[in-house]
Every structure is written in structure tokens, then in C-alpha cells.
Design a protein around this motif. Sequence first.
Motif, mmCIF file in Angstrom:
data_model
loop_
_atom_site.group_PDB
_atom_site.id
_atom_site.type_symbol
_atom_site.label_atom_id
_atom_site.label_comp_id
_atom_site.label_asym_id
_atom_site.label_seq_id
_atom_site.Cartn_x
_atom_site.Cartn_y
_atom_site.Cartn_z
ATOM 1 N N GLY A 128 56.000 60.924 39.697
ATOM 2 C CA GLY A 128 55.404 59.677 39.255
ATOM 3 C C GLY A 128 56.361 58.867 38.423
ATOM 4 O O GLY A 128 57.589 59.023 38.555
ATOM 5 N N SER A 165 58.109 52.564 44.336
ATOM 6 C CA SER A 165 56.867 53.085 44.883
ATOM 7 C C SER A 165 55.894 51.921 44.963
ATOM 8 O O SER A 165 55.221 51.575 43.992
ATOM 9 N N ASN A 198 51.232 51.976 46.668
ATOM 10 C CA ASN A 198 49.991 52.394 46.029
ATOM 11 C C ASN A 198 49.254 51.225 45.396
ATOM 12 O O ASN A 198 49.846 50.388 44.725
ATOM 13 N N ASN A 207 44.304 57.856 47.695
ATOM 14 C CA ASN A 207 45.447 58.355 48.442
ATOM 15 C C ASN A 207 44.942 59.083 49.663
ATOM 16 O O ASN A 207 44.376 60.161 49.556
ATOM 17 N N ASP A 224 44.087 61.862 44.644
ATOM 18 C CA ASP A 224 44.372 60.492 44.217
ATOM 19 C C ASP A 224 45.464 60.455 43.151
ATOM 20 O O ASP A 224 45.729 61.436 42.460
ATOM 21 N N HIS A 225 46.076 59.257 43.008
ATOM 22 C CA HIS A 225 47.109 59.086 41.993
ATOM 23 C C HIS A 225 46.461 58.587 40.707
ATOM 24 O O HIS A 225 45.636 57.683 40.730
ATOM 25 N N PHE A 279 52.026 56.345 35.986
ATOM 26 C CA PHE A 279 51.610 56.588 37.356
ATOM 27 C C PHE A 279 51.945 58.039 37.664
ATOM 28 O O PHE A 279 53.105 58.438 37.607
ATOM 29 N N GLU A 326 51.530 60.901 40.432
ATOM 30 C CA GLU A 326 51.129 61.165 41.818
ATOM 31 C C GLU A 326 50.226 62.382 41.871
ATOM 32 O O GLU A 326 50.502 63.399 41.235
ATOM 33 N N ASN A 327 49.146 62.271 42.628
ATOM 34 C CA ASN A 327 48.182 63.357 42.800
ATOM 35 C C ASN A 327 47.615 63.855 41.474
ATOM 36 O O ASN A 327 47.219 65.012 41.358
#
Lengths: 613, 421
Positions: free
Chosen positions: A255, A308, A311, A536, A541-542, A561, A563-564
Motif C-alpha cells: 500500500g 496505483s 482503485n 476490490n 477490499d482495500h 491506502f 491493499e487488502n
Amino acid sequence: MAYQPKHTERMYVMMGIVILVAITFLGRLFYIQVIDESYRLSADNNVLRYQVEFPARGLIYDRNGELLVFNEAAYDLMVTPRQAINIDTAEMCQILGMSREVFIQKLDEARAYSSRKPTVFQKQISGVTYAKLQEKLYRMSGFFVQKRTLRKYPQPIAGHLLGYVGEANQSILEHNSYYKKGDYVGISGLEKSYEEELRGKKGVRVIMVDVFNREKGRYKEGKYDTVAVAGKTVTSTLDAELQAYGERLMKNKTGAIVAIEPATGEILALISAPTYDPNLLVGRVRSQNYSILLKDTLKPLFNRALMSEQNPPGSTFKVLNALIGQQVGVLNVNTQYRCPRGYVSGRFRMGCHDHRSPLNLRESIQHSCNAYYGNVFRNIIDHTGKPWEGYEIWRNHVLSFGLGIKFNTDLPMEYAGSVPTTKFYDKYYGEHRWKSLTIISMAIGQGELGTTPLQLANMTAAIANRGYYYPPHLVKAIDGEAISNRFTEKQMTTINREYFDPVVDGMAMVFQQGGTGYRSRLDSLEMCGKTGTAQNPHGEDHSIFICFAPKDNPQIALAVFVENGGGGSKYGAPIASLMVEKYLRDTISRVEFEKVILDADLITNPPKKKETH
Amino acid sequence: MRRQESIFAGIDWVTVILYLILVLIGWVNIYAAVYNEEHQSILDTSQRYGKQLIWIGLSLFVAFIIMIIDGKFYSTFAIPIYVVLLLVLVVVLVTARDVSGARSWIDIGSFKLQPSEFAKSTTALALAYYLSTLNIRMEDLSTKLVAAIILIIPAALILLQNDTGSALVFGSFALVMYREGLSGNFLLFGLAMAVIFIFSLLFTPLIMLYILGTIGVLVFFFQRKKTWRLAFSIGAALIVLMGMVYSVDYVFNEVLEPHQQVRIDVLLGKKDDLKGAGYNVNQSKIAIGSGGFAGKGFLKGTQTKYDFVPEQTTDFIFCTVGEEWGFLGAFLVIALFSALILRIVFVSERQKSSFARIYGYCVASVLLFHFIINVGMTIGLMPVIGIPLPFFSYGGSSLLGFTILLFIFVKLDGYRLQQLR
């Protein structure tokens, strides 16, 4: 007795030959001396040698004067193949630790480039080898050692931002005559953006040599000599301590964190995880390490903070809809909407979570109510009666916060993200064959929206400033002189000052009882924030969180941010609040709270999919 | 008794002044070519310009001696002088040590002399003497044979000394014989031989057969009378020429030394050997070419001063002219040489005695040959044949030899007027 000459006229043949020869010679001389310029160049090549003096590359400091990048001496073994004759190859190979075949191959390669010009024979030889060589070098004609500098990083941080330095490649050599083969040039990051300031200016000594390459003095008494000028010192906007802390928090997660000083647009920290130690990309080990990093499935070389872009911003985007709604006049601070655990329109339903109902504007942010923003967004789009017109107005407000555009400052490789145009929907659904309900997911920051963490941080800074931002940038000063360019030009948003107050109040309430960021509150400091969850389709989800603090006269605005990471309150909010505490309080009071985040390993233990907010 | 000033009374001052200017310019360029800060005195005899100054003095002294000797001496003793020098050449051949491949030097005390440089004068005297004899007609076969023998003996001896360049100089006397009545066809034949020689080296015998055959067929069809006789003659000529082509191949591959083969290959552009044989010519062209229009200035020539051009004081002295004085300087030197040769031809033609005229033509031809080969070689028009540029190149024998060659002619010209008085 005089002999009667019979062939007097033949004197003209003789004279003709003389004149013909003279004319031929003069023509030829005129051609090679006056018309053909190449001989002049060849003559210079014979006689002139350009000895380059390499300047020290500029240093890079953080905003508090802490050293981020410095130089370390290194030695390149150079060779001028033409002069490299009668060399004791065996001894040379022994010192350098290479086989005879490699030695000859390298010499041939150098010769293939140029037999007269010095070429790097062995890059960055070790100090020990250099000491051994120095004693023998006087016997190795054609070989000499050139002092170069290597970049060094006292702290293993900010690899993505600082970038790295490498040998100029073919394309650079062709396009910029400043660089010669073997010269170093900034390849990425600040090293690239500020290459011209950092590199300084090469000096040159023009000397004349005779046919045996013996120095014969300076060319035209040094008229064409220049002195090397050291590179300029670059002061970065980064706070090394905050950057290092952010990198620690993001360890074992993927992230990004971007922290900006709202009053200036200066980037305090910009973390992309996983990161790498910039010292890995220095010197002889670089290409090897680079390919390892390149092959890594977690893509450590990919700067998530800037690149990124797919998103969506998730619920953090609701604050923007709250502002736009007020600006176009479909919403005021007292507007209330009911929430039957979701937004319902005919057979359409967009779910929401359990909270009290109805809510006003401030509370809608605190609780992140989907139904509230379903209503607000539809009202915005439909307020002129023509969705495409309403959408275009809405979109322009969004763009004024720096979403969907590139800032084009000194950041390496930034992406624009996306805020779709009406054309996009016309093409997708047919011209004007779409309405507010069609694109309702944008009410809660999902759907076709794409934002980078940098853009979210900048949006937060604009909210913290109550209506404007400065393009986010990485450098404060060059050689001690503050930069003054378009980075320091104020960019106004299209929202009036007074509409920010209820939104900011709502963001402060996020950290209060019942708010989505309550768990991450700081008792001593009034923070404002908003959770977000980027849906996601590929996995969990992020987790997103935007935040600024203090509420009045904000010092820091940031976007996190993960990720996951699931919902925004799970990882985004704690990390953001720790960053704020670190920056504004310098010490972390919530040790247990911090430990949970530091220990969390989302790479080896990816979380399962759960509910979204 | 003649009065003392009569030595200079009939002298052709134009020739003498051209000579003096060339010697002076030559010396200045030798000075520039070897100049370095440590030895700045022009009289420093450890340096070549210092030594050359001594040779210039000696040459002027010898010129003076030539002028005071009676004009009849040269025709009277032409043959004995010729024979004596042939003997010296033989002695050199037997006794001389090798100096870079050539055995052409003779030591006299601390001086070294190169007798081949003087053979040009003595051969000129002998040729002039023979051709000016009464009832000698150039058209006669016997005359041609004797004249050829006069030239071939010294040329052969010099060739045996391994000094090919100096031997080739004797070919230039063909021009003298042409002036005296030798058919122009001989010169044309020589030229054709040279052309066929070059073409034979450039192309294979088979291609040469096509080229010559095509020319033969064309000649046949453009003739009005297409007789069997004509066709037969053309066929015969073709066979002779092809024989030549094969012999050129043979001579080139079997007779010429490898270094000579390479030099010719480089000149013909078949090889681009910039490090070996082509190096000299390439560096020479760079030096001259970099001089530009006005030159780099006296003592400012980097190519010659820093030894990029080999043999820069001797065979490649013209490079210094081209580099430091540019096109203007080269123009001046070429103009001076042309003027001197034209002046000699002009003066030769006004001679009453055929001995003086023929000798004058010998001088003009030898100077012309050296001029063509030497300058031509420095600018890449001629193969590298190591012969000096008259009056310019460093070297005592060469300067002395050319001075004697020229001043005997000046004396003969002056003597013409003395006879009239």
C-alpha cells in the motif's frame, strides 16, 4: 658549329606538363585544405586530449537538515587501448582477479569502442585492489585509475523518491551531448528530476600530446579549459523521521502513505510498500539487485503512492460530494435523510450499515451513511434537469481538487487516475441514455472512479486549507534558496470557503463516539478524518483513510491506502493516526495500539473478505 | 685574363634568386619541424636546422667554385666525371653499411654522403655530352641504345643499393630525349604502360581481357576499312597487351618487395591500412589538410611539431609548409618550383650550344620528377617513394647534389654570353 634545334616546339609540351602538375597540385591542396573539413578534426583527434574532471554530485537533505544522500569515493580502472602495449597481463590479471581470457575480451571491447579514448576497464574496484594496483600502475602503460563517486544513503529509506544514479544509456547519449559514455546520470526519482542541479558541471582540461601520447602542454594556454563545478545541494521536503516511521508501519503490508503539509504542498512523507533499501541500487551490485526487485511478485519497484490509479476512493469521496452538494445548492447543513439500512429507489437498493436515522450533514460523514449520499449525489446530477449537464458541473468540481489530473511537479512517474467524462457514459450507455441512478455508485466513491493515494492526500490538504491546495512536491530549496515556481502557486478549488465548516466538523466527529475512526482517536489532539473502502473484485477490499490535524491550522494532511486491509477503520485509520501523532507529538503514547499495527502481516496472513464501510 | 666580376657577369639572376628563396623557405620549415623550446639558437648544430645551415653554407661555397671553373670544363670532362662517379657507386655498393635497408651512404670523416645524389648531375653531363655530339640523331636506334645505357648503368647501381626512388629519377631523362627528337609515341607508350600497369593491379586478368577485348572490337568497328589485316593487328596487339597484364601480375607478386606492394595497394585504394603503410600518407594529409586556407602560423603546427608525420624534415617536409602556412604557403611553394622549372626550360631554349640546352633539360626534368613525386606523395596523389624535395628537404647530400646540378647549368648559361664577348 651551332646545332640547329629541330624540335623547339616541344618546349611547350615540357612547359605544359609543369603547369598541368602545378594546377593539379593546387586543386588537390585546395580540396584537402579548404573544402574538406575532416582533416582538421583528425588533426585535433591526434593532438588534443580532453581530461574530464568530474564534479561531486550534489547532496540531498531532508527538511530538518538530516542527510539523505551523500557521495563515497570509488575507483574505476580505465584503459586507453592504443597505449596498452607490453603489459604484464599475468600480473594484471592476478591483481584484478580475472582470467586471461576475460582480460583480453575486456581489452577488445574497449578497443571496439575506441582505441584512442579511455574506456572503463573495470568499474568500482575495491580499495584493497586499488592500493595493490597503485604500486604497479606506472608499469602498465595505457591503464590509469579514475576517481568517481558513488551515492550512499545513511538511512535505508525513501528509495522510490530519491531514485538512483546509473551510467548514461545509449538513448541519453544520443539525445544529450553533455553525457559521454560511462558518465553517471540520475535515472529515477529526485536524482532524475533534479539531475541538472545535482550533477554540477564537468570541467575539462584540454592538453596536447605528441605521437607517443606524451603530454606536451595545455592547448592555447588553457583558453578552452573549464573548472568543474560541484552539484547543488538539494533540500527535500521530506521529514526523514516520519518517512522512516511510515515505512516501519507499512512493513509486511502493501500500500501507500502520503503526508502533505497543507500550507505549502510540501510532501512530508511518501511511502510505497513494500519498499527497498536505496543502497541496493548502487555500484556494481545494482543490476543484479535490480533484476531481483523487478522479479519480485509484490512489485517493490512499483510506486503505489503515485501509480496505483485503478482503485476507487471509497467513502472518503463522500466529503467531496458533501461539499459539491452545498455549492450547487441541493444540500445545507441541516438537510436530513432517512436511512432504511440502505438507499432505495424503486427496485434499486444500495445497502448501508446499522446506524441511527435520520442523519444531518455532519452526522452523515461521521457515520458514513450510504443512503444520505445516494440522495445528495442524485440531487447534484439532476439539479438542472439534464443529468449530463449536472454531471459535467459535478465533474469540474471534482477536478478542482486535483483528482483525475497529474500535478506534473518534481515527482517521479505519477499517474492521473480517472474521473470519467460524459462522453465515456454516452459511449457506454448511448448518448444521454443514462441518468443519475445509472452512476449512483459514485455517490459513495465506487464505480468508475480511480484515484492515487497522492491525489487523496492532496484532496485532504485542500479540505484542511478550506478551499485551496499547492501542487504536492518534493523539494523545498536548492543550495539553500527556497524554490519559487509553479509548485508555490495556490490552486483554488471551486467550493466556497463557508461550505467547508460542516464537512470538517463531520470529519472531526469521525473520531468521536460512534464515528468510524473512534478507535484511532487521539485524546490530546483534534483530528479530522474519513474512512474509505475500495471494493476490490480480486480479493479483500482495500483499506483507505484520509486525515488532517489539528482541526484548526492544520499541519499535516495524509492519505493511507492498505491493499487488502479491509474497511478504512481497520488499518487506514490507525496508521494515519499514528503518523499524525509521530509528526505532531514526536512520541507515540499508544504503545499497544502501535504494536498491533507494526506486527500485522498482511502478506503472509491475508485477511478474509468481510463487510465494507 | 678575365676580370673577377665576370664570374657573375652573365649569371641568370632569376634562377639564382628562385634557388635562394627556396633554400631559405626550406630551412625555415626544417626549423619549424624540429623546433623545441630547449634548443632555440638557429646555430645549434646538435639540431637539424643547425646542421642544415652548415650544409647551406657549404652549398653556396660549392656553387661559387662551380662558377669560377671554366665553362668548357664541364663538356670536356663530362665522361670522365661520369665514369668516376660510377666507380664511387660501385665502391659504395661493396663497402657501405646498411642504413635502414639502403646501402647508399659513404662515410667521409664525420660526414656522410650519398653518392646517388650526385649521380644525377654526372649522368646529366654524360647524356648531354653524348647527345650533343655531331651527327648524333635521336631517331637512330643506336643513339637510343647508347643513351639508354648511359642512364641504366647508374640507375641499376643505385637500385642495387636498395634506393628505388633515386633509381626511378633516371626515368625522367626520357623527357630530355623527347625534346631532342625521340618520338612522342615512346612517352605515350610509357604512359599507356603505366595505365595498364595500374589497371592490371586493380582488376583480375580475366576482367582485363574483357576490357581490352571490348576496346579492340570498338576500334575495329569504328575503322572505315574493316580488313583482315586490321583484325589481325588488333588481335596481335591484344595478345601482346594480355602478355603485359600477366607480366605485371607476375612482377607485382614475385619481384616487388612486400612493403612496395602494400604502398601501391594503399595508393590505389585497395587497402586502407592506416596503421601500417597508409599511416604516413594519412598523417601527412591530416597535417596539410588541417592547415586550412591561411595555415596555423609559424611554429604552431601541432601535427609536425609533435611528430605525427614521419620523416617530416626530409621526405615529408612539405607537410610543415601545408600545416603552418596553409593553402597560401603551399601555393607560394608550388608557384616557386613551377617558376624555377619553367625558367630553366626557357633559359635552356636560348642556348646556342646543344650541350648546354640538353643539360638544362636534364636539370628541369630531374627537378620536375622530384617535385611531382615528393609533393604528390604528401597529398596522396603518388605512392610513397622516398625521394627528397629539392632545396627543401633536410640532408647535405641532397642539397649539395641539387645545388651542383643547378649551378653547372647557371655556369653554362653564363658561359654562353662570355663566349660572345
